[in-house]
Design a protein around this motif. Sequence first.
Motif, PDB file in Angstrom:
ATOM      1  N   ARG A 161      43.924   8.984  23.839  1.00 27.71           N
ATOM      2  CA  ARG A 161      43.326  10.031  23.012  1.00 27.71           C
ATOM      3  C   ARG A 161      44.156  10.287  21.758  1.00 27.71           C
ATOM      4  O   ARG A 161      43.614  10.499  20.676  1.00 27.71           O
ATOM      5  CB  ARG A 161      43.193  11.332  23.816  1.00 27.71           C
ATOM      6  CG  ARG A 161      42.587  12.480  23.009  1.00 27.71           C
ATOM      7  CD  ARG A 161      42.358  13.710  23.847  1.00 27.71           C
ATOM      8  NE  ARG A 161      41.346  13.476  24.866  1.00 27.71           N
ATOM      9  CZ  ARG A 161      40.944  14.392  25.737  1.00 27.71           C
ATOM     10  NH1 ARG A 161      41.489  15.600  25.723  1.00 27.71           N
ATOM     11  NH2 ARG A 161      40.009  14.107  26.629  1.00 27.71           N
ATOM     12  N   GLN A 162      45.462  10.258  21.893  1.00 31.30           N
ATOM     13  CA  GLN A 162      46.320  10.440  20.717  1.00 31.30           C
ATOM     14  C   GLN A 162      46.031   9.399  19.647  1.00 31.30           C
ATOM     15  O   GLN A 162      45.932   9.708  18.460  1.00 31.30           O
ATOM     16  CB  GLN A 162      47.797  10.340  21.113  1.00 31.30           C
ATOM     17  CG  GLN A 162      48.385  11.591  21.726  1.00 31.30           C
ATOM     18  CD  GLN A 162      49.848  11.374  22.051  1.00 31.30           C
ATOM     19  OE1 GLN A 162      50.194  10.929  23.141  1.00 31.30           O
ATOM     20  NE2 GLN A 162      50.710  11.667  21.105  1.00 31.30           N
ATOM     21  N   GLU A 165      42.626  10.119  17.997  1.00 30.95           N
ATOM     22  CA  GLU A 165      42.672  11.295  17.121  1.00 30.95           C
ATOM     23  C   GLU A 165      43.462  11.016  15.849  1.00 30.95           C
ATOM     24  O   GLU A 165      43.059  11.447  14.754  1.00 30.95           O
ATOM     25  CB  GLU A 165      43.286  12.473  17.881  1.00 30.95           C
ATOM     26  CG  GLU A 165      42.372  13.015  18.982  1.00 30.95           C
ATOM     27  CD  GLU A 165      43.035  14.115  19.794  1.00 30.95           C
ATOM     28  OE1 GLU A 165      44.262  14.322  19.627  1.00 30.95           O
ATOM     29  OE2 GLU A 165      42.327  14.764  20.595  1.00 30.95           O
ATOM     30  N   ARG A 166      44.552  10.301  15.955  1.00 33.63           N
ATOM     31  CA  ARG A 166      45.373  10.033  14.772  1.00 33.63           C
ATOM     32  C   ARG A 166      44.694   9.044  13.827  1.00 33.63           C
ATOM     33  O   ARG A 166      44.841   9.142  12.606  1.00 33.63           O
ATOM     34  CB  ARG A 166      46.759   9.542  15.202  1.00 33.63           C
ATOM     35  CG  ARG A 166      47.531  10.648  15.897  1.00 33.63           C
ATOM     36  CD  ARG A 166      48.913  10.265  16.354  1.00 33.63           C
ATOM     37  NE  ARG A 166      49.478  11.351  17.147  1.00 33.63           N
ATOM     38  CZ  ARG A 166      50.723  11.406  17.578  1.00 33.63           C
ATOM     39  NH1 ARG A 166      51.563  10.417  17.276  1.00 33.63           N
ATOM     40  NH2 ARG A 166      51.147  12.433  18.286  1.00 33.63           N
ATOM     41  N   ALA A 168      41.418   8.918  13.526  1.00 31.37           N
ATOM     42  CA  ALA A 168      40.386   9.752  12.904  1.00 31.37           C
ATOM     43  C   ALA A 168      40.983  10.598  11.779  1.00 31.37           C
ATOM     44  O   ALA A 168      40.360  10.783  10.729  1.00 31.37           O
ATOM     45  CB  ALA A 168      39.729  10.643  13.959  1.00 31.37           C
ATOM     46  N   ASP A 169      42.192  11.096  11.978  1.00 27.63           N
ATOM     47  CA  ASP A 169      42.868  11.863  10.937  1.00 27.63           C
ATOM     48  C   ASP A 169      43.129  11.013   9.695  1.00 27.63           C
ATOM     49  O   ASP A 169      43.262  11.552   8.587  1.00 27.63           O
ATOM     50  CB  ASP A 169      44.206  12.403  11.459  1.00 27.63           C
ATOM     51  CG  ASP A 169      44.027  13.519  12.479  1.00 27.63           C
ATOM     52  OD1 ASP A 169      42.925  14.096  12.547  1.00 27.63           O
ATOM     53  OD2 ASP A 169      44.982  13.796  13.223  1.00 27.63           O
TER      54      ASP A 169
END
Length: 218
Positions: A161-162, A165-166, A168-169
């Motif tokens: 997940r990290q 998410e990163r 996507a950032d």
Amino acid sequence: MRLLRPRGVYAPQEDTELLARAAQDDLRVLGRRLGAEILDIGTGTGALALMAAESGAARVTAVDISWRAVLAARYNARRRGLRVAVRRGDLVAPVAGRRFDLILSNPPYVLSPGPPRPASLSWHAGADGRVVLDRLIADAPALLRDSGVLLVVHSALCGTRQTLERLADRGLTARVELRAFVPFGPVMARHARWLEQRGLIEPGVRKEELVVIRAQRN
């Protein structure tokens, strides 16, 4: 594929094979596209870069920080008559300012206690397994062309997940492309008790999940 692999250079394993499977469709398309550019970050023996060159892609570049890996990848490409430009440097530094249609990476991701030793640099990735991975996520997206794809493989113990998410950032659309459960290799087996103590694996578990993350620039 038999490859020259000097001591200290990462040997192609299940993670290499999983990443190669995930890249097949992209390579099939790019092999027919005029001017396609492909980058392999942390090439090791050059296995993935050679596969990309065999697809017919116009230009394949491979990068590794280890001189042994660079020389091995150059030798392996030359031996097969494949055109691969192999550069020495830290992650994306040797290709700064360039843009690619596909970036492949099998970075060091093994969760490991203590500081790395020279012989462990091809797999040691710190206590969370993200020392190299997070730098890759920060720097690689800027090298993608429009609709360009980053494919990266790592252990789910590092935090799937990290990674999503990163990415996507960083403005990419990311998903898990492939998963596979594999037995611990020798290094993970040595670290099993430490992983149990940290609550990252259940007592007696000696398998890990590998994930290939696909991230695309819109």
